[in-house]
Design a protein around this motif. Structure first.
Motif, PDB file in Angstrom:
ATOM      1  N   PHE A 145      -4.024   3.877 -14.791  1.00  0.00           N
ATOM      2  CA  PHE A 145      -4.483   2.538 -15.137  1.00  0.00           C
ATOM      3  C   PHE A 145      -3.684   1.464 -14.417  1.00  0.00           C
ATOM      4  N   PHE A 146      -2.367   1.611 -14.378  1.00  0.00           N
ATOM      5  CA  PHE A 146      -1.509   0.543 -13.826  1.00  0.00           C
ATOM      6  C   PHE A 146      -1.665   0.464 -12.301  1.00  0.00           C
ATOM      7  N   ILE A 147      -1.859   1.601 -11.656  1.00  0.00           N
ATOM      8  CA  ILE A 147      -2.080   1.577 -10.199  1.00  0.00           C
ATOM      9  C   ILE A 147      -3.432   0.934  -9.894  1.00  0.00           C
ATOM     10  N   SER A 148      -4.461   1.326 -10.640  1.00  0.00           N
ATOM     11  CA  SER A 148      -5.792   0.758 -10.419  1.00  0.00           C
ATOM     12  C   SER A 148      -5.795  -0.737 -10.675  1.00  0.00           C
ATOM     13  N   GLN A 149      -5.108  -1.153 -11.731  1.00  0.00           N
ATOM     14  CA  GLN A 149      -5.066  -2.580 -12.048  1.00  0.00           C
ATOM     15  C   GLN A 149      -4.340  -3.357 -10.960  1.00  0.00           C
ATOM     16  N   CYS A 150      -3.255  -2.786 -10.435  1.00  0.00           N
ATOM     17  CA  CYS A 150      -2.487  -3.464  -9.386  1.00  0.00           C
ATOM     18  C   CYS A 150      -3.329  -3.627  -8.114  1.00  0.00           C
ATOM     19  N   ILE A 151      -4.050  -2.553  -7.734  1.00  0.00           N
ATOM     20  CA  ILE A 151      -4.916  -2.631  -6.538  1.00  0.00           C
ATOM     21  C   ILE A 151      -6.015  -3.658  -6.760  1.00  0.00           C
ATOM     22  N   CYS A 152      -6.604  -3.643  -7.969  1.00  0.00           N
ATOM     23  CA  CYS A 152      -7.676  -4.576  -8.280  1.00  0.00           C
ATOM     24  C   CYS A 152      -7.183  -6.014  -8.181  1.00  0.00           C
ATOM     25  N   GLN A 153      -6.002  -6.280  -8.700  1.00  0.00           N
ATOM     26  CA  GLN A 153      -5.446  -7.635  -8.631  1.00  0.00           C
ATOM     27  C   GLN A 153      -5.115  -8.018  -7.184  1.00  0.00           C
ATOM     28  N   LEU A 154      -4.617  -7.067  -6.406  1.00  0.00           N
ATOM     29  CA  LEU A 154      -4.276  -7.345  -5.011  1.00  0.00           C
ATOM     30  C   LEU A 154      -5.515  -7.748  -4.207  1.00  0.00           C
ATOM     31  N   VAL A 174      -6.604   6.215  -2.490  1.00  0.00           N
ATOM     32  CA  VAL A 174      -5.955   6.040  -3.790  1.00  0.00           C
ATOM     33  C   VAL A 174      -6.999   5.814  -4.878  1.00  0.00           C
ATOM     34  N   LEU A 175      -7.987   4.959  -4.595  1.00  0.00           N
ATOM     35  CA  LEU A 175      -9.003   4.651  -5.609  1.00  0.00           C
ATOM     36  C   LEU A 175      -9.852   5.875  -5.945  1.00  0.00           C
ATOM     37  N   ILE A 176     -10.183   6.672  -4.927  1.00  0.00           N
ATOM     38  CA  ILE A 176     -10.953   7.902  -5.175  1.00  0.00           C
ATOM     39  C   ILE A 176     -10.182   8.813  -6.114  1.00  0.00           C
ATOM     40  N   GLN A 177      -8.867   8.897  -5.887  1.00  0.00           N
ATOM     41  CA  GLN A 177      -8.043   9.761  -6.749  1.00  0.00           C
ATOM     42  C   GLN A 177      -7.945   9.180  -8.153  1.00  0.00           C
ATOM     43  N   GLN A 178      -7.917   7.852  -8.249  1.00  0.00           N
ATOM     44  CA  GLN A 178      -7.847   7.227  -9.570  1.00  0.00           C
ATOM     45  C   GLN A 178      -9.132   7.501 -10.362  1.00  0.00           C
ATOM     46  N   LEU A 179     -10.269   7.467  -9.680  1.00  0.00           N
ATOM     47  CA  LEU A 179     -11.527   7.762 -10.363  1.00  0.00           C
ATOM     48  C   LEU A 179     -11.583   9.208 -10.845  1.00  0.00           C
ATOM     49  N   SER A 180     -10.831  10.078 -10.167  1.00  0.00           N
ATOM     50  CA  SER A 180     -10.828  11.497 -10.525  1.00  0.00           C
ATOM     51  C   SER A 180      -9.947  11.788 -11.731  1.00  0.00           C
ATOM     52  N   ALA A 181      -9.157  10.788 -12.171  1.00  0.00           N
ATOM     53  CA  ALA A 181      -8.234  11.015 -13.289  1.00  0.00           C
ATOM     54  C   ALA A 181      -9.007  11.359 -14.561  1.00  0.00           C
ATOM     55  N   LYS A 182      -8.496  12.309 -15.296  1.00  0.00           N
ATOM     56  CA  LYS A 182      -9.141  12.749 -16.524  1.00  0.00           C
ATOM     57  C   LYS A 182      -9.148  11.629 -17.562  1.00  0.00           C
ATOM     58  N   VAL A 183     -10.317  11.436 -18.204  1.00  0.00           N
ATOM     59  CA  VAL A 183     -10.464  10.351 -19.177  1.00  0.00           C
ATOM     60  C   VAL A 183     -10.093  10.862 -20.571  1.00  0.00           C
ATOM     61  N   ASN A 184      -9.227  10.084 -21.234  1.00  0.00           N
ATOM     62  CA  ASN A 184      -8.834  10.365 -22.612  1.00  0.00           C
ATOM     63  C   ASN A 184      -9.493   9.325 -23.517  1.00  0.00           C
ATOM     64  N   PRO A 185     -10.510   9.703 -24.291  1.00  0.00           N
ATOM     65  CA  PRO A 185     -11.255   8.722 -25.087  1.00  0.00           C
ATOM     66  C   PRO A 185     -10.389   7.945 -26.074  1.00  0.00           C
ATOM     67  N   THR A 209       0.831  -1.208   0.000  1.00  0.00           N
ATOM     68  CA  THR A 209       0.000   0.000   0.000  1.00  0.00           C
ATOM     69  C   THR A 209       0.862   1.255   0.000  1.00  0.00           C
ATOM     70  N   ARG A 210       1.906   1.253   0.852  1.00  0.00           N
ATOM     71  CA  ARG A 210       2.809   2.412   0.885  1.00  0.00           C
ATOM     72  C   ARG A 210       3.474   2.628  -0.459  1.00  0.00           C
ATOM     73  N   LEU A 211       3.876   1.519  -1.126  1.00  0.00           N
ATOM     74  CA  LEU A 211       4.525   1.607  -2.430  1.00  0.00           C
ATOM     75  C   LEU A 211       3.578   2.225  -3.460  1.00  0.00           C
ATOM     76  N   LEU A 212       2.310   1.805  -3.457  1.00  0.00           N
ATOM     77  CA  LEU A 212       1.340   2.324  -4.425  1.00  0.00           C
ATOM     78  C   LEU A 212       1.078   3.810  -4.197  1.00  0.00           C
ATOM     79  N   MET A 213       1.052   4.238  -2.926  1.00  0.00           N
ATOM     80  CA  MET A 213       0.835   5.654  -2.623  1.00  0.00           C
ATOM     81  C   MET A 213       2.012   6.491  -3.106  1.00  0.00           C
ATOM     82  N   ILE A 214       3.233   5.922  -2.988  1.00  0.00           N
ATOM     83  CA  ILE A 214       4.420   6.645  -3.473  1.00  0.00           C
ATOM     84  C   ILE A 214       4.376   6.770  -4.992  1.00  0.00           C
ATOM     85  N   LEU A 215       4.029   5.660  -5.654  1.00  0.00           N
ATOM     86  CA  LEU A 215       3.982   5.680  -7.110  1.00  0.00           C
ATOM     87  C   LEU A 215       2.908   6.641  -7.614  1.00  0.00           C
ATOM     88  N   MET A 216       1.776   6.728  -6.870  1.00  0.00           N
ATOM     89  CA  MET A 216       0.721   7.645  -7.277  1.00  0.00           C
ATOM     90  C   MET A 216       1.211   9.095  -7.212  1.00  0.00           C
TER      91      MET A 216
END
Length: 793
Positions: free
Chosen positions: A75-84, A108-119, A61-68
């Motif tokens: 996408f890669f952070i969300s996918q990693c959390i989802c797999q975990l 972290v997930l709330i912030q990931q949902l806030s990420a701007k979507v590029n169609p 969890t600490r590692l993912l927060m640092i990477l964020m």
């Protein structure tokens, strides 16, 4: 969900760093390597023994927060959390470490949902799906904690965070059954978000944890205020509407808390017509999920006038849909549930009321004074038969007066000539048996309209009120009809409506003076004098006393002599009436006898209220008179004694006696005057006072007091006060005496010092410091805290 399967990265491999690479190239290479590491870690989660994976949760969890924080692709952070969380869920439980890290992971997930979507970026599009999948898995493992954490995010001041939290709730929890307790928490937190959008200054509710201890107030009327972030942002508002729509699909808005949410939807629809069409459509769709009976009731709510059209459209669409399905028309079953739903008659009443309001708002926005005058004159010519019509006219005029006050008052004055001008009045053109009724209906409409304007003008009308009072007197004195008993009574009934409203606004009106108030009071006294003393055939005297009481706090206030004369007139008019037994005996029927008894009791209550009002105001008036020349003091004190004599005939209860104690200090201190006539007047007044209060042992002493023994009288009185009266009363009298220490009359200052010193000597010195007693004896008025100490004990 990615599960344990392979996940393709954006890059096929890595590129070696060399010294001649630019910083941008090195950053891109670093990010690519990081993304590949996250992909590999995601696969390893499914290969590791669950116990070892659970032990690594805190570090991961600490590692993912640092990477964020390093702005790695969401996408890669969300996918990693989802797999975990998926790998942990497959083991049957998430473990202690995962539960302890929920707050960080949700952040972290709330912030990931806030990420701007590029169609154009597949990863960007899939990021949201992965984050919501992680929310869903965690919600199945820790429902209560997840509800708490997402609700906390909804209370954020950041629009993006609120939007993400609402989206998570909308997509995840509609698939998970909520307990009743959690359901209430969700509703309360939604209401909190709503109220913060309406109230920009401060939060209207404070939540203690997530247990649902939210306190929220009823939404106010009027346009929706701009909220914390300048009015709820369009995207956040759309997500909130979608979330509310989900709540309604599960019938959550049928709960009591749902009324507040429905009110918010209505406010959105009425606050700004320029709201984008999709918002309006969502609001309409939500309202069409409400039950038709409830929706029709909302249509008829006076506070929903501005949303009348969209509410009607929603109700109509629902009714048409129900009819197309072969269901019984809703309105035909109204009478089966008269206490639950609005009746057709009441619905019609509200629709008529709406039309009058609509008329008022239309004229309110008009810039043409000529048009306003013409339309106001026209509406006054309509029927006044029903109370509904009179109230409708009054409300319309009240709304128009907010912008065209002078024009409205001018039109009312012109129209009121119908009551007094024999040459032009259309009333006289009616058949004689209909003239009085028409005169009374017009009078009621005018006075009700003045009352509504007073309530809605926020004080602006008080500049014109004295002229209105003068006009009111003319309506009766110059009446075009014969002033018989019935017309007199109807006139008083109309005037009571106006003066009652006026009395309720005394906190605003008190800063103005209305000389014609005294003229109306005098007129009421004359009406009371005209009433027969041997019968109680009409409620004229009772209504006249009520009108005087309604004027109680409006300036100019009555002088002491005027108060005494008023009370004397009222006492004589009431106490000379036959007894209840005689009233019943002389009646022509038992029904008439009971009516006379009821009217007698109501008249006595009116006299009691009037007497209490006048007595409450009198101590201040008496105290002011004591600062005047001798003759003024003698006249005021003598008048007070006369009034107390009359009051004693009434045998007042504790409520009146409590106020009468406030006369004691001014009269006692006036005993110190060197003027024999003043002392004599004080003795007579205090003698009457003892009769009313019940201090029979002091009657003779006060009656025969002279200049030589007034100090002894003061000592005996103080001793009796302390020994027999409650501490609270003694404390109030002490506070009252402090004001005399600054009197312009030296004998009053000296008398106040003696009174305070004597009281201080008699009461328990445990509550008073000796230095304070000495300071008071020296005439210093500073130390008042010991009085509070004594009162509180």
């Amino acid at each position: 969900m990615q599960g344990g399967g392979p996940v393709q990265g954006r890059c096929g491999g890595t590129r070696a760093c060399s010294g001649d690479q630019s910083p941008g190239e090195r950053t891109r290479i670093r990010d690519t390597v990081t993304e590949q590491v996250l992909l590999t870690m995601g696969h390893l989660f499914f290969l590791m023994p669950p116990s070892k994976l659970k032990n690594q949760v805190n570090q991961l969890t600490r590692l993912l927060m640092i990477l964020m924080s390093m702005e790695v692709t969401a996408f890669f952070i969300s996918q990693c959390i989802c797999q975990l969380v998926n790998a942990l869920a497959l083991s049957g439980c998430g473990g202690i470490n995962l539960e302890s890290q929920l707050e960080n992971i949700i952040g972290v997930l709330i912030q990931q949902l806030s990420a701007k979507v590029n169609p154009s970026d597949p990863h960007s599009l899939e990021n949201c799906s992965l984050a919501l999948t992680a929310f869903y898995i965690l919600a199945k493992l820790y429902q209560d904690q997840m509800v708490s954490l997402i609700l906390s995010a909804m209370e954020s001041t950041e629009p993006a965070k609120i939007e993400s939290a609402l989206q998570a709730f909308t997509d995840v929890f509609q698939e998970l059954p909520l307990t009743e307790k959690l359901l209430l928490v969700v509703l309360n937190s939604t209401i909190l978000v709503i109220q913060e959008d309406l109230e920009p200054v401060s939060r209207m509710a404070e939540c203690s944890g997530w247990e649902g201890n939210c306190c929220f107030e009823k939404l106010g009327s009027g346009k929706m205020e701009r909220g914390r972030f300048g009015g709820m942002k369009r995207q956040v508002l759309k997500v909130l509407m979608h979330f509310i729509e989900i709540l309604e699909q599960h019938n959550y808005l049928a709960l009591p808390q749902g009324n507040t949410i429905i009110s918010y939807i209505i406010k959105i629809m009425e606050s700004d017509p320029s709201n984008e069409e999709d918002i309006q459509i969502m609001c309409s769709r939500i309202l069409q999920m409400v039950s038709l009976p409830k929706l029709v009731t909302l249509v008829c709510e006076p506070n929903n006038t501005l949303a009348f059209v969209p509410l009607c459209k929603a109700a109509t669409q629902m009714a048409l849909k129900a009819r197309s399905l072969g269901q019984v028309p809703y309105l035909s079953s109204f009478h089966f549930n008269p206490t639950q739903f609005i009746s057709p008659q009441r619905l019609l009443t509200h629709l008529v009321a709406f039309l009058y309001k609509f008329f008022g708002f239309a004229l309110w926005t008009s810039r043409s004074e000529k048009l306003v005058k013409m339309m106001l004159s026209s509406i006054l010519q309509t029927s006044h038969e029903n109370l509904q019509e009179r109230e409708g006219i009054a409300v319309a005029f009240s709304i128009v007066s907010r912008k065209h006050l002078k024009t409205v008052l001018e039109q009312l004055k012109v129209y009121s000539a119908i009551l007094t001008d024999k040459d032009s009045s259309s009333i006289l053109k009616l058949e004689k048996e209909h003239q009085r009724r028409e005169w009374v209906l017009v009078c009621n409409t005018i006075y009700l309209t003045y009352g509504k304007i007073i309530l809605g003008s926020k004080g602006a009308i008080f500049v014109h009120l004295d002229a209105i009072l003068a006009l009111i007197l003319q309506h009766y004195h110059n009446c075009i009809l014969e002033k018989d008993k019935d017309l007199k009574l109807d006139y008083l009934n109309a005037l009571i409506i106006l003066t009652k409203i006026l009395g309720s606004q005394q906190h605003v009106a008190f800063q103005f003076k209305f000389p014609h108030k005294l003229a109306i009071v005098t007129f009421m006294v004359d009406l009371i004098k005209e009433e027969p003393l041997n019968s109680i055939s009409s409620p004229v005297r009772q209504k006249a006393m009520n009108i005087i009481n309604n004027f109680r706090m409006l300036r100019p206030l009555l002088e002491i002599e005027e108060r005494v004369e008023l009370l004397s007139t009222c006492f004589k008019s009431v106490f000379c009436l036959p007894s209840i037994e005689v009233l019943q005996k002389e009646a022509s029927s038992p029904k008439e006898g009971q009516a006379n008894v009821d009217l007698f009791k109501e008249t006595m209550q009116s006299l009691l209220r009037l007497m209490e009002t006048l007595i409450v105001e009198m101590p201040t008036r008496i105290q002011n008179c004591l600062q005047e020349r001798d003759q003024v003091r003698i006249t005021a004190i003598s008048a007070l004694g006369h009034m107390l004599h009359r009051v004693n005939q009434f045998k007042p209860g504790y409520a009146i006696q409590k106020h009468l104690y406030s006369f004691l200090v001014p009269l006692l201190l006036s005993f110190q005057d060197n003027n024999t006539e003043v002392v004599k007047a004080c003795g007579a007044a205090l003698t009457e006072w003892t009769n009313v209060i019940g201090w029979s042992s002091f009657t003779q002493m006060f009656q025969h007091t002279t200049l030589s023994d007034h100090i002894q009288v003061l000592e005996e009185t103080c001793k009796y006060l302390v020994s027999t009266c409650k501490r609270q009363l003694v404390g109030e009298l002490l506070f009252q005496s402090f004001s005399f220490l600054k009197s312009s009359q030296s004998f009053l200052r000296t008398a106040a010092v003696h009174f305070i010193g004597l009281i201080a000597e008699k009461i328990n010195l445990h509550y008073i410091h000796e230095d304070d007693v000495q300071l008071l004896r020296n005439g210093e008025s500073g130390p008042r805290t010991w009085v509070l100490g004594y009162v509180r004990g």
